[in-house]
Design an enzyme around this catalytic site. Structure first.
Site, short mmCIF file in Angstrom:
data_model
loop_
_atom_site.label_atom_id
_atom_site.label_comp_id
_atom_site.label_asym_id
_atom_site.label_seq_id
_atom_site.Cartn_x
_atom_site.Cartn_y
_atom_site.Cartn_z
N TRP A 67 19.97 11.77 3.19
CA TRP A 67 21.18 12.45 3.65
C TRP A 67 21.34 13.71 2.80
O TRP A 67 21.35 13.61 1.55
CB TRP A 67 22.36 11.50 3.45
N ASP A 111 23.61 2.77 -1.83
CA ASP A 111 24.51 3.41 -0.87
C ASP A 111 24.48 2.60 0.43
O ASP A 111 23.47 2.59 1.12
CB ASP A 111 24.04 4.86 -0.63
N LYS A 143 31.72 4.13 9.47
CA LYS A 143 30.93 3.81 10.66
C LYS A 143 31.24 2.41 11.16
O LYS A 143 31.47 2.22 12.35
CB LYS A 143 29.43 3.89 10.34
#
Ligand code: LMR
Length: 392
Positions: free
Chosen positions: A128, A208, A243
């Site tokens: 990312w 993460d 999400k």
């Protein structure tokens, strides 16, 4: 003084949202930023969130300040899902705090690693893009290694070599599941090896977990994280609910620290509070309070998990359909079938990506990342044909 500042490039992914919105073509396809979409292209508010928000409106008696740690009921209610219901605090060794989104969680985790003396952080790339930006901002040197091979497999040799080259006390960032941008996750056997290697090399893992439940399911998606935590004395965990609860713009996240002795937790968290106070003082309440109200109510938990199942099933169907297409021009779609989560990478050049946008109204990140949730049974054939056309 301000006149000396030169323009910075806009964040490419966020800029894509605006470009897409401005495109008048009715058959445009948005495969850019990572939001889930239904088969009609909508990103609805979860029914479980709607119900929890109603409860919140009806029951909330004050909006007075909480503190830099945010809503600790939320932070604790998530822990059985992340760390396992059997021992969610790992015998009192884990505690956390609320952050603005997973980005806030990564920010605090990485800053804590830096304050604790980690000079550099290892990470498989591509990742990312904001990861590297956050490392640079907190002054942690990035040591990059290849996350995956050209064939769409995890590059275990690169990972092993990176861990072998790392110094004790370095940090290493690992995506818990649904690797962003590649969708290429570690298998359970690979996680077992990684956990042992990271422990042996005395690295500080920064895990993460931003897409739990969108890969193989809530429990399966936590396998690697739990495996690593079982092997090491200390770790930092960044978590996003943006999400898996569809809370994107409400910015719902957390950061957790695992220490070797519960007596050390207060000191570690005090640094987290200081970092938060200096950056955002305290996190926004609304979204985390809504998530807490879901997690406190078994009927809402069931509703939420059912909605998550529907999302995961739909993304699997899209992936299966892409894989069935085999070759689209020079692009092999087959590996997408076994990848996880919202994202996959297509080996397209910048020119081909631009052509997809200009000639076919298909919007994707400049890296070749697509958000598979942007594909529906109504537009997927057009997408496959367009990829074939630009890459033939
Ligand atoms: C993404 O990668 O699309 C998401 O994580 C959204 C973001 O903040 O970049």
């Amino acid at each position: 003084m301000l006149s000396t500042l030169t323009p910075q490039p806009a964040d490419a992914l966020l800029a894509l949202i605006k470009l897409y919105a401005a495109d008048p073509r009715a058959d445009k396809i948005d495969l850019g930023v990572g939001v889930y979409r239904t088969d009609t292209g909508a990103t609805p508010v979860f029914a479980a969130i709607k119900a929890a928000e109603q409860k919140l409106v009806d029951g909330q008696t004050s909006k007075s300040y909480l503190g830099p740690e945010g809503d600790m009921g939320f932070v604790h209610a998530l822990m059985p899902y992340v760390f396992g219901a059997a021992n969610p605090t790992m015998d009192g060794r884990i505690e956390g705090m609320q952050t603005p989104g997973g980005t806030g969680g990564v920010r605090v985790a990485v800053a804590l690693a830096k304050r604790a003396g980690a000079p550099k952080i290892w990470m498989g790339t591509p990742s990312w893009p904001n990861h590297a930006q956050i490392f640079a901002d907190v002054g942690l040197e990035l040591k990059a290694f290849a996350h995956s091979t050209k064939d769409g497999e995890v590059d275990m040799d690169a990972l092993r070599a990176a861990i072998a080259a790392a110094d004790a006390g370095d940090a290493i960032l690992l995506h818990g599941c649904c690797h962003n941008p590649s969708g290429i996750d570690y298998s359970e056997a690979q996680w077992d090896e990684i956990a042992a290697l990271v422990a042996e090399a005395k690295l500080l893992p920064v895990l993460d977990l931003a897409y739990q439940g969108l890969g193989q399911g809530m429990e399966a998606d936590a396998y690697g994280l739990r495996r690593v935590l079982a092997a090491v004395p200390e770790a930092l965990i960044a978590y996003s609910c943006d999400k898996n609860f569809g809370m994107y713009r409400d910015r719902v996240g957390a950061v957790y620290a695992m220490v070797s002795d519960p007596a050390q937790l207060n000191a570690v968290l005090s640094h987290g509070y200081a970092l938060a106070r200096a950056a955002w003082s305290m996190p926004p309440d609304h979204g985390a309070a809504a998530v807490r109200l879901i997690l406190e109510d078994p009927a809402l938990v069931k509703l939420w998990l059912d909605e998550l199942d529907t999302m995961r099933t739909r993304m699997r169907q899209v992936r299966t359909r892409l894989a069935e297409a085999g070759m689209a021009g020079s692009v092999n779609m087959v590996p997408l079938g076994s990848q996880n989560g919202l994202f996959s990478m297509l080996p397209l050049s910048g020119e081909q990506i631009l052509k997809l946008r200009e000639d076919h109204a298909i919007y994707m990140a400049g890296s070749g990342r697509i958000n598979v949730a942007g594909l529906t049974m109504g537009n997927i054939d057009k997408f496959i044909a367009a990829v074939a056309a630009v890459s033939a």
